[in-house]
Design an enzyme around this catalytic site. Structure first.
Site, PDB file in Angstrom:
ATOM      1  N   HIS A  21       0.797  -1.222   0.000  1.00 59.93           N
ATOM      2  CA  HIS A  21       0.000   0.000   0.000  1.00 59.93           C
ATOM      3  C   HIS A  21       0.831   1.273   0.000  1.00 59.93           C
ATOM      4  CE1 HIS A  21      -3.643  -2.303   0.543  1.00 59.93           C
ATOM      5  NE2 HIS A  21      -3.159  -2.877   1.632  1.00 59.93           N
ATOM      6  N   ASP A 151      -9.371  -4.681   6.202  1.00 66.74           N
ATOM      7  CA  ASP A 151      -9.651  -5.396   4.954  1.00 66.74           C
ATOM      8  C   ASP A 151     -10.748  -6.431   5.156  1.00 66.74           C
ATOM      9  OD1 ASP A 151      -7.980  -4.408   2.776  1.00 66.74           O
ATOM     10  OD2 ASP A 151      -6.297  -4.978   4.026  1.00 66.74           O
TER      11      ASP A 151
END
Length: 228
Positions: A21, A151
Site C-alpha cells: 500500500h 480489509d
C-alpha cells in the site's frame, strides 16, 4: 531510512515495510532494511501479491520475513512457506547477496540458518479465509498470521467499520480457530488498552501503528496544551 533509524532505537521489536500500500520500491526497501542493521529491530516486508516471486528480492536484500496478503486457503499458506524456504523445504531460489551483510555473518552462515530464522507470514484479511482458517493455522512451516480487521470489514461489505459487531464476531472466529496451533497470532493495536486485551486473547505480535499515524500521534501529543 531516517525514520527507520529512529524507530529501530525506540523499543520496537519489528517493523513491516509496506510494499503493498505504500510508495516503497525495492531500492527504498533495501535502504530501510539496511537502516535497521545493528539494532534489535527485525525487518519484515509486506508484498503486494501471493505469487512466490514477490518474496524473492525482499528476502535477498535482507528481509527477515515476508507477509503475504489475502491468504485465503491452505494452498495459499503452503505457498507462503514454499516462497520463504530453500529446497527441499520450499522453492526459494539462491541469491542472498546482501542479506548476510545486515547481520554481520557469512553467506554460508546465512544459508544454514535462513530456513529456521526467516518468518513465513500469512495475512488473513478476507471473510473467504474463515472456512479454511483452521487448516491455514496448521500449515507446516507457517510461523505467523496477522488478522487484518479493516480489509476483513471491507470484504464483508462494511468498509471503514472494523468495530462493527459482525466484523468483531468474524475476528473472534479466526482467533478461536488459531488458538492451540503453533503459529503466532498477530494483529493491530493502536492503544495500550487494546494491546493488553489482545494479549489476553492470545496475540503475541502487535502492530502499534503506521509511520504516518505514529508521527501524527506524536505531533498531536506535543501540541497538547500548547498555546495556539
Amino acid at each position: 531510512m531516517q525514520t527507520v533509524q529512529v524507530l529501530a532505537r525506540s523499543g520496537l521489536d519489528f517493523m513491516i515495510v509496506d510494499m503493498e500500500h505504500g510508495p516503497i520500491d525495492l531500492q527504498a526497501a533495501h535502504g530501510m532494511i539496511a537502516a535497521s542493521s545493528g539494532t534489535p529491530l527485525v525487518p519484515l516486508v509486506r508484498v503486494s501479491g501471493k505469487e512466490a516471486w514477490h518474496a524473492k528480492v525482499p528476502l535477498d536484500i535482507g528481509a527477515m520475513g515476508v507477509c503475504f496478503p489475502m491468504t485465503n486457503s491452505r494452498q495459499d499458506a503452503e505457498n507462503v512457506v514454499k516462497a520463504t524456504r530453500y529446497p527441499p523445504l520450499g522453492e526459494r531460489l539462491w541469491g542472498p547477496f546482501y542479506a548476510p551483510l545486515g547481520w554481520g555473518i557469512t553467506m554460508s552462515e546465512y544459508l544454514s540458518r535462513a530456513d529456521e530464522e526467516v518468518l513465513a507470514v500469512a495475512v488473513l484479511e478476507s471473510i473467504d479465509a474463515l472456512e479454511s482458517v483452521a487448516d491455514i493455522a496448521r500449515t507446516p512451516g507457517l510461523d505467523l498470521v496477522f488478522i487484518g480487521p479493516r480489509d476483513l470489514a471491507t470484504s464483508m461489505g462494511l468498509r471503514g467499520h472494523p468495530e462493527h459487531p459482525d466484523v468483531q464476531a468474524a475476528i473472534a472466529k479466526f482467533e478461536k480457530a488459531i488458538e492451540g496451533s503453533t503459529v503466532i497470532l498477530g494483529g493491530v493495536a493502536t492503544s495500550a488498552e487494546q494491546g493488553l486485551a489482545m494479549r489476553h486473547r492470545g496475540y503475541r505480535a502487535l502492530v502499534v501503528g503506521f509511520d504516518w499515524s505514529l508521527l501524527q500521534r506524536g505531533v498531536t501529543a506535543a501540541l497538547e496544551g500548547m498555546p495556539r
